[in-house]
Design a protein around this motif. Sequence first.
Motif, PDB file in Angstrom:
ATOM      1  N   VAL A 159       0.845  -1.200   0.000  1.00 26.27           N
ATOM      2  CA  VAL A 159       0.000   0.000   0.000  1.00 26.27           C
ATOM      3  C   VAL A 159       0.883   1.254   0.000  1.00 26.27           C
ATOM      4  O   VAL A 159       0.625   2.216  -0.716  1.00 26.27           O
ATOM      5  N   ARG A 160       1.977   1.214   0.787  1.00 26.65           N
ATOM      6  CA  ARG A 160       2.841   2.389   0.832  1.00 26.65           C
ATOM      7  C   ARG A 160       3.582   2.595  -0.488  1.00 26.65           C
ATOM      8  O   ARG A 160       3.808   3.718  -0.908  1.00 26.65           O
ATOM      9  N   THR A 161       3.946   1.483  -1.144  1.00 26.50           N
ATOM     10  CA  THR A 161       4.581   1.610  -2.453  1.00 26.50           C
ATOM     11  C   THR A 161       3.593   2.212  -3.451  1.00 26.50           C
ATOM     12  O   THR A 161       3.951   3.068  -4.267  1.00 26.50           O
ATOM     13  N   PHE A 162       2.340   1.776  -3.353  1.00 25.43           N
ATOM     14  CA  PHE A 162       1.321   2.342  -4.239  1.00 25.43           C
ATOM     15  C   PHE A 162       1.141   3.844  -3.975  1.00 25.43           C
ATOM     16  O   PHE A 162       0.973   4.630  -4.910  1.00 25.43           O
ATOM     17  N   ALA A 163       1.218   4.240  -2.703  1.00 20.83           N
ATOM     18  CA  ALA A 163       1.112   5.664  -2.376  1.00 20.83           C
ATOM     19  C   ALA A 163       2.211   6.459  -3.078  1.00 20.83           C
ATOM     20  O   ALA A 163       1.988   7.565  -3.576  1.00 20.83           O
ATOM     21  N   MET A 164       3.408   5.894  -3.133  1.00 22.50           N
ATOM     22  CA  MET A 164       4.526   6.549  -3.819  1.00 22.50           C
ATOM     23  C   MET A 164       4.244   6.677  -5.320  1.00 22.50           C
ATOM     24  O   MET A 164       4.514   7.705  -5.927  1.00 22.50           O
ATOM     25  N   ILE A 165       3.695   5.610  -5.917  1.00 21.15           N
ATOM     26  CA  ILE A 165       3.366   5.650  -7.344  1.00 21.15           C
ATOM     27  C   ILE A 165       2.338   6.749  -7.600  1.00 21.15           C
ATOM     28  O   ILE A 165       2.460   7.539  -8.532  1.00 21.15           O
TER      29      ILE A 165
END
Lengths: 297, 262
Positions: A129-135
């Motif tokens: 989820v945090r990686t998606f937030a970065m994207i």
Amino acid sequence: MSGGPSVRQRVLGWFHERPTATAWALLAPGGLFLLVFFVAPLVIMFGYSFMERGLYGGVEAGFTLEHYAAFFQPLYLTILLRTVVMAVSTTLICLALGYPVAYTIARAGRFKNALLFLVILPFWTSFLVRTFAMIFLMRDSGLINSLLVKAGLVEEGITMLYTPFAVMAGLVYGFLPFMILPIYSSLEKLDLTLLEAAEILGAPPRARFFRVVLPLSMPGVVAGSLLVFIPALGSFLSSDLLGGAKQILVGNLIQNQFTSARNWPFGSAASFVMMVLVVIAVGIYLRVRDADEAREA
Amino acid sequence: MSHRPPAWVLAIVAAVYVFLHAPLLVLVVFSFNESKYSVEWTGFTLHWYQRLLERHDIVDGLVRSVAVGLSSTALSTVFGTLMALALARHRFRGRSFVEALLYVPIVTPEIVVGISLLILYVLLGWPLGLTSITIAHVAFNISFVTVVVHARLQGMDGSLEEAAMILGADEITAFWRVTVPQLWPGILSGAMLAFTMSFDDYVITSFVSGTGSQTLPIVVYTMVRKNIEPSINAISTIVLVVTTVMLIVSDRLSRDKPLSAD
């Protein structure tokens, strides 16, 4: 049932006289589970790294060092070097950002618990989820670019996603709490009278920090560095989603050997090289910790 | 406190807190945005949450993740608690071996865990599915539960158990009546950590799940790879809310201090 001791009493009596047996009875279920489903697979993986490649994945019997030889070719050494550089820089950036945070929390008084909670929260939050937030923030049509364009700072969006910068930002974002928490716990234990003593003896703030605070927080710094370095070394989600195919790391290489490339022995050899680096990092951690404990004693 | 950090340190700290939380806040806010493609705010909607319910892969993934999470948590909590009891309350030979064994899962990179288990399953001819995923999650969770419960046991006063036994309770009665009630918060927070890690795991699960056993993170990963749409924001928001609630409960439990004989 009358007369002699009950079964329950006899069993308890037996264990009471044998403390080691009691301990091992408690350890057995979890310990055996770990041996079978954690240690044994690692040993088998090590064995696979010396076997011949099977035609459709898997392995064929035999003994060869060719997979290690192949890994130490320039092509793969570049990937290994890039991975180590990435992991070390992630660790250093996390240290530079995390130390001030840990230091501030440790002396935040009544805000301590709230500030700590705000660090633990992302630590518990799904890495995906945090990686998606970065994207979501960094992609070409993402929020950062749209804000930059609106503010008139750039003509059109700048490319952030699928660059080494994005991978690095993702890793730092993902692992920063791992650095802050151990440093905080060693700073919290710090005896404040030592600082007062240094002040009374005329040490300026800089000297108080470098000669007193920093050395005493070294166990936390080393533990935090280990907790950031290891997952950064093994990461493949960040490079996969934030780096595109351009910035492959050893993690991506290994994953590829077990999915599309179907070269299990080579993937095992690469994993084993990664484990050697992990063991070196743990070794450094244990040396620093033991030296520190010896000094305290 | 006299030693207040200098202003530049506080500036870094503020920036770090923004860095840690702003991306997630943005993610949550835009899960309620009407527009599908743009990051312009066009109006409030719950449409993306409704869409989640229509998607069978997400609902199935969620159900599987909860099932795997509950069963792996139950097993790893029992195993980990027993190991913590042995380490905290008993002297025995081979302690350093057990401690080393517990450190292995904490320091092994996830990708190595995933592929080595895949190798084991293929070697044994075991099918990949919910069982293989559950076993993997138990394997990486035991150590974390042990560490959490062990920390709680160290803060507890062993003399209460001794007192119970002097008063005539045997080991089992003392364990259920004295140890467990005090240890309960530690066991629960260990269990919540285990559930969260199981519920969130993508890397290890991706290697040991077969077709038809995709957990929620696997489904989300596929969605992120395919194209970015607000439904991902919505499902991420739900995951965030679940995690936050678990953390708050666990935090409350750990603050409730164990009794002492003094």
